[in-house]
Structure formats: C-alpha cells, structure tokens
Design a protein around this motif. Structure first.
Motif, PDB file in Angstrom:
ATOM      1  N   GLU A   1      -9.883   1.743  -9.151  1.00  0.00           N
ATOM      2  CA  GLU A   1     -10.360   1.561  -7.772  1.00  0.00           C
ATOM      3  C   GLU A   1      -9.966   2.744  -6.893  1.00  0.00           C
ATOM      4  O   GLU A   1     -10.757   3.211  -6.061  1.00  0.00           O
ATOM      5  CB  GLU A   1      -9.765   0.273  -7.216  1.00  0.00           C
ATOM      6  N   LYS A   2      -8.720   3.235  -7.101  1.00  0.00           N
ATOM      7  CA  LYS A   2      -8.272   4.388  -6.330  1.00  0.00           C
ATOM      8  C   LYS A   2      -9.112   5.619  -6.653  1.00  0.00           C
ATOM      9  O   LYS A   2      -9.503   6.386  -5.744  1.00  0.00           O
ATOM     10  CB  LYS A   2      -6.801   4.658  -6.629  1.00  0.00           C
TER      11      LYS A   2
ATOM     12  N   ALA B   1     -12.171   5.606  -7.809  1.00  0.00           N
ATOM     13  CA  ALA B   1     -13.510   5.407  -7.241  1.00  0.00           C
ATOM     14  C   ALA B   1     -13.511   5.667  -5.740  1.00  0.00           C
ATOM     15  O   ALA B   1     -14.442   6.277  -5.193  1.00  0.00           O
ATOM     16  CB  ALA B   1     -13.985   3.980  -7.536  1.00  0.00           C
ATOM     17  N   ALA B   2     -12.438   5.209  -5.063  1.00  0.00           N
ATOM     18  CA  ALA B   2     -12.342   5.457  -3.626  1.00  0.00           C
ATOM     19  C   ALA B   2     -12.238   6.957  -3.336  1.00  0.00           C
ATOM     20  O   ALA B   2     -12.843   7.470  -2.382  1.00  0.00           O
ATOM     21  CB  ALA B   2     -11.123   4.723  -3.058  1.00  0.00           C
ATOM     22  N   ALA B   3     -11.458   7.674  -4.204  1.00  0.00           N
ATOM     23  CA  ALA B   3     -11.334   9.116  -4.014  1.00  0.00           C
ATOM     24  C   ALA B   3     -12.676   9.809  -4.215  1.00  0.00           C
ATOM     25  O   ALA B   3     -13.048  10.723  -3.447  1.00  0.00           O
ATOM     26  CB  ALA B   3     -10.293   9.680  -4.974  1.00  0.00           C
TER      27      ALA B   3
ATOM     28  N   ALA C   1     -15.618   8.428  -3.856  1.00  0.00           N
ATOM     29  CA  ALA C   1     -16.480   8.069  -2.728  1.00  0.00           C
ATOM     30  C   ALA C   1     -16.119   8.881  -1.483  1.00  0.00           C
ATOM     31  O   ALA C   1     -17.005   9.354  -0.757  1.00  0.00           O
ATOM     32  CB  ALA C   1     -16.359   6.568  -2.445  1.00  0.00           C
ATOM     33  N   ALA C   2     -14.791   9.053  -1.259  1.00  0.00           N
ATOM     34  CA  ALA C   2     -14.364   9.843  -0.103  1.00  0.00           C
ATOM     35  C   ALA C   2     -14.804  11.297  -0.246  1.00  0.00           C
ATOM     36  O   ALA C   2     -15.265  11.927   0.730  1.00  0.00           O
ATOM     37  CB  ALA C   2     -12.849   9.760   0.048  1.00  0.00           C
TER      38      ALA C   2
ATOM     39  N   GLN D   1     -18.460  11.420   0.329  1.00  0.00           N
ATOM     40  CA  GLN D   1     -18.751  11.286   1.757  1.00  0.00           C
ATOM     41  C   GLN D   1     -18.398  12.559   2.514  1.00  0.00           C
ATOM     42  O   GLN D   1     -19.147  13.002   3.399  1.00  0.00           O
ATOM     43  CB  GLN D   1     -17.962  10.104   2.326  1.00  0.00           C
TER      44      GLN D   1
END
Length: 346
Positions: free
Chosen positions: A181-182, A184-186, A188-189, A192
């Motif tokens: 999850e981390k 994936a968040a990285a 995504a960030a 973005q």
C-alpha cells in the motif's frame, strides 16, 4: 527341650483282666498288660521339621499385631489419612478383609482363599471408569493418567505453536500489505506530482506564448556579442551592464512591449539612447543608436520602430546595447533572463 512334669497318679488303675476297657470296644489281649506311662526327656524323641500351626478360621485381627499393621497400611493407601481437624465430619475408611495369621505363615498347601472382600492392594484407587476401560492396576492407572496429561499438555503446546505461527503469518501478510500500500501510494504520489509538473509546464508554456504575443525582440539579424556581468576594462563600471546585439548600422530597433517613451536623446558614453517605460514601471534602455524615431511622452505598442542601430558613444562597432531596470532603479538586471521570462529566446 525340657521334660514335662510328671503326671499325677491316677485315682484308680483299671484291672488288667477286668471288664473295664480303655477306648472303644472290649479289652484287647494283644495290647499286653497295662501300665502307667510318664513321659520323660529320655523317653521323648526330638521334634524335627517345621511346626505346623493349625488354621484358625474364626480368628480376627486380634491374633497378631502384624495383621493389624497391614490393615492400617491398606486403609491409608485406599482412603488416605483421615483429617484430625475438629469441626469437619469424619471420613469413613474402608479396609479390605485380610487372611488370618495361619494362612500367612503356612506352607500354602491346602489353604483356602480368605473370605470377605476380594479387593487387592494393587487395585486400590481404581475407579469404575478405569475398570470399564480394562485397567485394574493402580500403577497402570497412574501411568495412563500421566500419559493422558502429557498428551493434553502436548496438544496445548501444539495449539499455542499453531496460534503463534498463524499470528506470525498474519503479521507478515499485514506487513506485506502495508508495504504494498505504501509503494502504491508512493507511485500514485509520484504520478500525481509528474502530472502536476506537466500541467504546470503546459500552463507556463501557454503563459509565455501569450506573453510572446505581447513582447518582441528589439532587433533582427543580430549576433549576441556581450552578456550581462561580463568583466572588462572597456566598461566604466568594470563589468558589462547589459546585453549587446551586434547588427549592421541602420538596422531597425523595435519596442519590446507596450509603454511610454520617457527619455530620447544623447547620454554620454551610451551615445543616443531611448528609454521605454512599461506599464509595470520597468525601464528598457536602447543605447548607441544612430538615430531616434520617437519623442518623450509618446505611447508605443509592441513591435513599433523607435530607432536604428548605430555606433555612438563608447563603442568598438555598431550594435544595440540593451539594459533592463525594474522600477526605474539605477542598477539593472540581466536582460537575457528578463527576455526569456517573457517567452523570448535571444
């Protein structure tokens, strides 16, 4: 062995041939004459072999303290020691029947089993459930119970081990999920941020394109020969304060943006100079002109001709010396960077 005491004399002696007989039936002549017999030490033969004790069937625990001790031991083994605390009800103790002393001391030949309880000492403590399972020995019962307890403890240990393994696996899965999850968040960030940077760049390009329609380079067919801050003895300040566009004499000079002419004329080492003041207060200096085409107070638009390239003032050849002074301050900034901020690329 001591001899017996003499037997007292009989009060009468039966007649040898009389009518009285000794024993059953009539007098037997083959027995010989009757005489008194007094056993002495010499007349008795020594007794050899074991003494046999006759069995006594009606006896009890009173015949021997040994039997009583055995009974007490059996009672304690079967029921436990009775509590001596006062205030508690007495505990009844059952004691199995024991054989008589004669049966214990005899040679075993012709003896009969003791009557009464048939419970053996080895079966004391055996429950009905144990008997139903086929276990009648107290040692076997104890062994079975120890083995059952060991199996139970092993089962509990196995259960704890399985629970620990499951917990560790759950933690590992949770850690992996959190890591994924981390990540994936990285991603995504980062995506973005990249999208925002692309959007920002696109917006800046659109802004510069719009400014480029509003701003223009001061001349054409030129070569940049001097940059801002360049050191040298040719300049009175010791370094170059503007940007030089070398071009043939008479090349058109144009307004870089809409503004008002605030100065036009001779300026010493700058030669003929025209100052265009923009709406935001920035002053743009056009120096070393061969001629000036505008007057003070005149409004001009982007691209309007304001003069021509020359070699007036402190110069070594024809060129346009351009300076930028934000807010009309005496010290200028790099004209190259300023033009690029307006979407122009000299």
């Amino acid at each position: 062995m001591a001899s017996n005491r003499p037997v007292p004399e009989a009060p009468f002696a039966p007649s040898q041939y009389g009518t009285e007989t000794f024993g059953y039936g009539t007098y037997r002549t083959d027995e010989g004459p009757w005489e008194e017999w007094n056993p002495t030490e010499d007349s008795l033969r020594p007794i050899r072999g074991r003494h046999r004790v006759s069995k006594q069937r009606g006896g009890g625990l009173a015949r021997s303290s040994t039997v009583l001790g055995v009974g007490v031991i059996a009672a304690v083994g079967a029921g436990g020691m009775a509590s001596a605390n006062t205030g508690k009800p007495p505990v009844s103790i059952s004691m199995p029947d024991l054989p008589s002393v004669g049966s214990l001391l005899g040679d075993g030949a012709g003896t009969e089993a003791p009557k009464g309880s048939a419970t053996a000492l080895s079966s004391v403590g055996v429950t009905e459930a144990d008997s139903a399972e086929g276990t009648t020995d107290a040692g076997e019962v104890l062994r079975n119970r120890i083995m059952a307890q060991a199996e139970q403890q092993k089962g509990q240990a196995d259960t704890k081990a399985v629970a620990a393994a499951v917990s560790a696996a759950d933690k590992e899965v949770a850690d992996a999920a959190a890591k994924a999850e981390k990540a994936a968040a990285a991603r995504a960030a980062a995506a973005q941020e990249k999208a925002e940077a692309a959007a920002k760049k696109k917006a800046e390009e659109a802004r510069l394109a719009a400014l480029a329609r509003q701003y223009a380079l001061p001349t054409s067919s030129y070569t940049v020969t001097g940059t801002f801050g360049q050191a040298g003895s040719m300049w009175s300040s010791g370094y170059h304060t503007g940007l030089d566009f070398a071009a043939p004499t008479g090349t058109l000079i144009k307004a870089v943006h809409t503004g008002t002419i605030t100065e036009a004329g001779w300026a010493g080492s700058y030669g003929y100079r025209t100052i265009l003041t923009l709406d935001d207060g920035t002053e743009v200096w056009f120096c070393h002109q061969s001629s000036i085409s505008v007057s003070v107070g005149q409004k001009v638009n982007t691209g309007d001709v304001i003069g021509r390239v020359g070699a007036t003032g402190n110069v070594t050849g024809p060129h346009l010396h351009l300076e930028v002074h934000p807010g009309g301050q005496s010290s200028g900034i790099d004209p190259m960077a300023w033009l690029r901020s307006k979407g122009l690329n000299p």
